[in-house]
Design a protein around this motif. Structure first.
Motif, PDB file in Angstrom:
ATOM      1  N   MET A  34     -10.123 -40.439 -17.487  1.00 31.62           N
ATOM      2  CA  MET A  34      -9.408 -41.211 -16.481  1.00 31.62           C
ATOM      3  C   MET A  34      -9.713 -42.705 -16.614  1.00 31.62           C
ATOM      4  O   MET A  34     -10.721 -43.099 -17.199  1.00 31.62           O
ATOM      5  N   TYR A  35      -8.803 -43.511 -16.093  1.00 33.03           N
ATOM      6  CA  TYR A  35      -9.048 -44.929 -15.886  1.00 33.03           C
ATOM      7  C   TYR A  35      -9.356 -45.123 -14.415  1.00 33.03           C
ATOM      8  O   TYR A  35      -8.813 -44.410 -13.561  1.00 33.03           O
ATOM      9  N   GLU A  64     -11.726 -43.432  -1.589  1.00 31.40           N
ATOM     10  CA  GLU A  64     -12.153 -44.331  -0.523  1.00 31.40           C
ATOM     11  C   GLU A  64     -12.720 -45.620  -1.103  1.00 31.40           C
ATOM     12  O   GLU A  64     -13.004 -45.714  -2.288  1.00 31.40           O
ATOM     13  N   LYS A  65     -12.861 -46.571  -0.230  1.00 32.31           N
ATOM     14  CA  LYS A  65     -13.508 -47.855  -0.545  1.00 32.31           C
ATOM     15  C   LYS A  65     -12.793 -48.635  -1.638  1.00 32.31           C
ATOM     16  O   LYS A  65     -13.415 -49.346  -2.413  1.00 32.31           O
ATOM     17  N   GLY A  66     -11.460 -48.468  -1.738  1.00 33.41           N
ATOM     18  CA  GLY A  66     -10.676 -49.286  -2.643  1.00 33.41           C
ATOM     19  C   GLY A  66     -10.512 -48.763  -4.059  1.00 33.41           C
ATOM     20  O   GLY A  66      -9.903 -49.420  -4.889  1.00 33.41           O
ATOM     21  N   TRP A  67     -11.060 -47.585  -4.364  1.00 30.55           N
ATOM     22  CA  TRP A  67     -10.969 -47.035  -5.714  1.00 30.55           C
ATOM     23  C   TRP A  67      -9.597 -46.419  -5.956  1.00 30.55           C
ATOM     24  O   TRP A  67      -9.029 -45.766  -5.090  1.00 30.55           O
ATOM     25  N   ILE A  68      -9.090 -46.608  -7.174  1.00 31.45           N
ATOM     26  CA  ILE A  68      -7.880 -45.933  -7.619  1.00 31.45           C
ATOM     27  C   ILE A  68      -8.139 -45.409  -9.024  1.00 31.45           C
ATOM     28  O   ILE A  68      -8.851 -46.042  -9.813  1.00 31.45           O
ATOM     29  N   GLU A  69      -7.619 -44.219  -9.303  1.00 34.52           N
ATOM     30  CA  GLU A  69      -7.863 -43.564 -10.586  1.00 34.52           C
ATOM     31  C   GLU A  69      -6.537 -43.137 -11.198  1.00 34.52           C
ATOM     32  O   GLU A  69      -5.629 -42.708 -10.490  1.00 34.52           O
ATOM     33  N   ILE A  70      -6.455 -43.251 -12.507  1.00 29.11           N
ATOM     34  CA  ILE A  70      -5.324 -42.744 -13.260  1.00 29.11           C
ATOM     35  C   ILE A  70      -5.882 -41.613 -14.111  1.00 29.11           C
ATOM     36  O   ILE A  70      -6.616 -41.831 -15.069  1.00 29.11           O
TER      37      ILE A  70
END
Length: 77
Positions: free
Chosen positions: A23-24, A68-74
């Motif tokens: 993942m990114y 949570e806390k602003g994380w996003i994953e691809i």
């Protein structure tokens, strides 16, 4: 699967490739919607969409998830 870039940048956000999780990920500011649920920073969401389109143009299946806390994953399928 072919090797993916360790870091890739879209819309001013730098995404790091985490090979062991395929993942990114990137962290932005914490935002909240009208129901007080955490949501991704708008510019980070746009960057994630651009990264997803980039991966799909290379015939790589992926999906966007956020934590949570602003994380996003691809996530790379």
């Amino acid at each position: 699967m072919r090797d993916l870039q360790e870091n890739i940048r879209f819309n001013g956000h730098s995404f790091e490739y985490i090979k062991e999780h395929s993942m990114y990920e990137c962290r932005g500011a914490s935002y909240y919607d009208d129901e007080h649920d955490q949501v991704p920073e708008p510019s980070l969401q746009k960057a994630a969409n651009q990264l997803l389109e980039h991966l799909e143009s290379q015939k790589i299946n992926a999906s966007i998830e956020w934590g949570e806390k602003g994380w996003i994953e691809i996530m790379i399928d």
